[in-house]
Design a protein around this motif. Structure first.
Motif, PDB file in Angstrom:
ATOM      1  N   VAL A   1       0.843  -1.199   0.000  1.00  0.00           N
ATOM      2  CA  VAL A   1       0.000   0.000   0.000  1.00  0.00           C
ATOM      3  C   VAL A   1       0.874   1.243   0.000  1.00  0.00           C
ATOM      4  N   GLN A   2       0.610   2.126  -0.951  1.00  0.00           N
ATOM      5  CA  GLN A   2       1.325   3.395  -1.056  1.00  0.00           C
ATOM      6  C   GLN A   2       0.391   4.539  -0.650  1.00  0.00           C
ATOM      7  N   ASP A   3       0.910   5.477   0.140  1.00  0.00           N
ATOM      8  CA  ASP A   3       0.161   6.677   0.531  1.00  0.00           C
ATOM      9  C   ASP A   3      -1.162   6.335   1.216  1.00  0.00           C
ATOM     10  N   ASP A   4      -1.168   5.247   1.994  1.00  0.00           N
ATOM     11  CA  ASP A   4      -2.370   4.826   2.733  1.00  0.00           C
ATOM     12  C   ASP A   4      -3.553   4.550   1.812  1.00  0.00           C
ATOM     13  N   THR A   5      -3.292   4.310   0.532  1.00  0.00           N
ATOM     14  CA  THR A   5      -4.377   4.113  -0.440  1.00  0.00           C
ATOM     15  C   THR A   5      -4.137   2.829  -1.218  1.00  0.00           C
ATOM     16  N   PRO A   6      -4.799   1.736  -0.865  1.00  0.00           N
ATOM     17  CA  PRO A   6      -4.609   0.480  -1.606  1.00  0.00           C
ATOM     18  C   PRO A   6      -5.079   0.602  -3.043  1.00  0.00           C
ATOM     19  N   ASP A   7      -4.533  -0.247  -3.905  1.00  0.00           N
ATOM     20  CA  ASP A   7      -4.796  -0.111  -5.343  1.00  0.00           C
ATOM     21  C   ASP A   7      -6.260  -0.240  -5.704  1.00  0.00           C
ATOM     22  N   TYR A   8      -7.026  -1.027  -4.945  1.00  0.00           N
ATOM     23  CA  TYR A   8      -8.426  -1.254  -5.332  1.00  0.00           C
ATOM     24  C   TYR A   8      -9.277   0.012  -5.188  1.00  0.00           C
ATOM     25  N   LEU A   9      -8.873   0.958  -4.337  1.00  0.00           N
ATOM     26  CA  LEU A   9      -9.649   2.194  -4.220  1.00  0.00           C
ATOM     27  C   LEU A   9      -9.606   2.987  -5.518  1.00  0.00           C
ATOM     28  N   TYR A  10      -8.488   2.927  -6.236  1.00  0.00           N
ATOM     29  CA  TYR A  10      -8.394   3.628  -7.516  1.00  0.00           C
ATOM     30  C   TYR A  10      -9.306   3.003  -8.569  1.00  0.00           C
ATOM     31  N   LEU A  11      -9.731   1.764  -8.332  1.00  0.00           N
ATOM     32  CA  LEU A  11     -10.668   1.083  -9.240  1.00  0.00           C
ATOM     33  C   LEU A  11     -12.110   1.281  -8.799  1.00  0.00           C
ATOM     34  N   ASP A  12     -12.323   2.169  -7.806  1.00  0.00           N
ATOM     35  CA  ASP A  12     -13.657   2.389  -7.222  1.00  0.00           C
ATOM     36  C   ASP A  12     -14.219   1.103  -6.624  1.00  0.00           C
ATOM     37  N   ARG A  13     -13.334   0.336  -6.009  1.00  0.00           N
ATOM     38  CA  ARG A  13     -13.748  -0.874  -5.304  1.00  0.00           C
ATOM     39  C   ARG A  13     -13.284  -0.805  -3.863  1.00  0.00           C
ATOM     40  N   TRP A  14     -13.900  -1.650  -3.047  1.00  0.00           N
ATOM     41  CA  TRP A  14     -13.539  -1.710  -1.632  1.00  0.00           C
ATOM     42  C   TRP A  14     -12.740  -2.988  -1.373  1.00  0.00           C
TER      43      TRP A  14
ATOM     44  N   ASN B   1      -6.576   8.678   2.754  1.00  0.00           N
ATOM     45  CA  ASN B   1      -5.793   9.784   2.211  1.00  0.00           C
ATOM     46  C   ASN B   1      -6.596  10.463   1.107  1.00  0.00           C
ATOM     47  N   PRO B   2      -7.483  11.382   1.485  1.00  0.00           N
ATOM     48  CA  PRO B   2      -8.355  12.014   0.476  1.00  0.00           C
ATOM     49  C   PRO B   2      -7.605  12.776  -0.592  1.00  0.00           C
ATOM     50  N   SER B   3      -6.369  13.166  -0.325  1.00  0.00           N
ATOM     51  CA  SER B   3      -5.615  13.877  -1.353  1.00  0.00           C
ATOM     52  C   SER B   3      -5.274  12.965  -2.530  1.00  0.00           C
ATOM     53  N   LYS B   4      -5.270  11.648  -2.293  1.00  0.00           N
ATOM     54  CA  LYS B   4      -5.009  10.678  -3.357  1.00  0.00           C
ATOM     55  C   LYS B   4      -6.303  10.103  -3.932  1.00  0.00           C
TER      56      LYS B   4
END
Length: 530
Positions: A334-347, A519-522
């Protein structure tokens, strides 16, 4: 202003790319318009089809009973397509013979991923399409949309027979009678209505889950979102090839997952019933076992390609296609407290949540038996307050512990000399990221519970080292005197006695009522998606 050579070259390249994009878009638009015209009815002509074997051409289907400009009667509206069959035992030739004997004008297409062995013998008028590409063939030779030019496609299972020639027209009338509504498929049972179950299917890509439940049936037919069992399905060709995977296997699973996501429905008729002399389909227990094994493998491959890791079946059972104790977790570092699946709009994938719950229950049980005082910390406490569970997008569990209690636990007290893999495969270690402990689900799967040691000093719980997490701060010990039980992840855990004040001290006012990603900035959580 003078333009340099490099600037001119760059401008020329941009203009060239725009021209290429324009002509590619025009070509795609023209191909779609041509397909629609063919679907509405054109003359039946032969188009060379490289790679299909025997020099057979494509049959361009047209409306029946209409005379073309050259005096030829227009052709059929339906292509019969057989997708599901096994190379080691099948009745593809019998199915083709049955349909072509009753309706010789119908195009019949058997579709397979690889060339079957032993080879399949097909009657005249039937063709075999191999989907796997060959380096010596053009791309259209292996793409089914280039080989089906009728308005409708009839999807038939192996071993089925056509005894009533007008049964297909009945399906067409039913589908056309639905107009442009949500019913985009019509199905008829094989042998008996009881052989097919009408289901409701809910696909939640965000949660990586598909849920099947029984649907009620009516006297004139059932409308639902999925079928289970032996059936023949009619669908418009345009709709079939608007699916991202039109002919995936298992066919029904593939089609209904995609149609459910589009809001389409299927109407299951009480009659007509199609015949089938070959039931059961396989002549030996060994062949049945081979078919079941291949079905299981194909289902797993399909669901993973769709990003579905959990199936909830109508009988309440579950099927899992994600990570386990023997495999790595579903996401990377996990980078920047944001796992990759969040960028895919998944949980968080459900298999990962399941592993986190198991690990949490296991760790808490050991801490309690060892006399180590603990409490839910940070985002895990927030999840307990909001959901009585792990936050749906969280990727670990945090527990605070009293540093002075560490010697009470055999799993923790000797970790300075190295990690410990216990008898149940859990890995206990000192975390490399800081002065805390970590318990991993297994050596292969690094989903984990973090244990944060605090000690009291002048009525304040503190630590000697801190991380950059905003919730990693000192707090008054009175929040832990006493600790209070609270539901979390299907168990009862302990937490601070004033959880709202504790959480607002760590995260800020209103944190419980205003969920947000770490990390809402990401990546920011849109409230409309809750």
């Amino acid at each position: 202003m003078r333009i340099s050579f490099c600037q001119g070259l760059l401008s020329g390249a941009i203009v060239l790319n725009l021209l290429i994009l324009y002509y590619v878009s025009r070509a795609q638009q023209q191909m779609m318009e041509k397909r629609k015209e063919l679907g509405r009815g054109t003359r039946r002509v032969a188009v060379p089809a490289s790679g299909l074997g025997g020099g057979l051409g494509l049959l361009v289907g047209v409306e029946p009973g209409v005379v073309g400009s050259e005096g030829h009667s227009r052709g059929p509206r339906v292509t019969v397509l057989l997708r599901e069959f096994e190379s080691f035992e099948n009745y593809v030739g019998d199915v083709a013979n049955s349909f072509l004997r009753q309706r010789p004008e119908l195009p019949f297409l058997a579709v397979t991923d690889m060339s079957p062995y032993p080879p399949i013998v097909l009657p005249d008028g039937a063709r075999l399409l191999v989907l796997s590409p060959s380096p010596d063939q053009p791309p259209q030779a292996h793409r089914p949309e280039f080989h089906i030019q009728t308005e409708f496609v009839l999807l038939v299972p192996d071993g089925v027979e056509l005894e009533q020639p007008r049964a297909i027209e009945r399906l067409i009338r039913e589908l056309e009678g639905e107009g442009g509504g949500p019913v985009r498929l019509v199905a008829a049972p094989v042998l008996a209505r009881s052989a097919v179950q009408c289901l409701h299917l809910r696909v939640n890509l965000r949660e990586w889950t598909a849920t099947y439940s029984p649907a009620a049936s009516g006297s004139s037919g059932s409308v639902c979102t999925a079928l289970q069992g032996d059936a023949v399905i009619l669908i418009r060709t345009e709709d079939l090839f608007n699916l991202s995977v039109p002919l995936g296997r298992p066919l029904f699973s593939s089609v209904f997952v995609q149609t459910a996501l589009r809001g389409w429905k299927v109407k299951l008729l009480e009659s007509p019933c199609f015949s089938a002399n070959h039931r059961p389909l396989f002549s030996s227990a060994h062949n049945q076992w081979k078919a079941d094994t291949q079905l299981k493998e194909a289902t797993g491959k399909l669901m993973r390609s769709f990003g579905l890791k959990r199936l909830m079946l109508p009988d309440g059972k579950e099927q899992w296609f994600g990570c386990s104790k023997e495999t790595p977790r579903c996401f990377g570092t996990v980078q920047d407290d944001t796992p990759d699946y969040l960028y895919l709009d998944r949980w968080t994938p459900p298999c990962c949540l399941r592993a986190l719950r198991e690990t949490t229950k296991y760790v808490i049980n050991i801490l309690e038996r060892s006399g180590v005082r603990y409490w839910l910390e940070g985002g895990s406490l927030l999840g307990a307050v909001r959901h009585q569970d792990i936050i749906p997008w969280d990727y670990d569990v945090d527990l605070g512990i009293y540093l002075e209690d560490v010697p009470n636990c055999d799993h923790l007290k000797n970790l300075d000399s190295g990690s410990l893999v216990d008898a149940n495969g859990y890995v206990w270690e000192r975390a490399v990221e800081g002065d805390f402990y970590r318990v991993q689900y297994s050596e292969a799967n690094h989903l984990h519970v973090d244990l944060w040691p605090f000690y009291p000093r002048n009525g304040v719980m503190t630590r000697d080292t801190w991380t950059e997490h905003k919730q990693d701060v000192e707090f008054p010990e009175h929040f832990l005197q006493p600790l209070v039980p609270m539901p979390f992840a299907s168990i009862t855990a302990y937490g601070p006695n004033n959880h709202r004040a504790f959480l607002e001290l760590k995260f800020g006012e209103g944190v419980i009522e205003n969920p947000q990603y770490p990390n809402p900035s990401k990546k920011r959580l849109e409230r409309s998606k809750l």
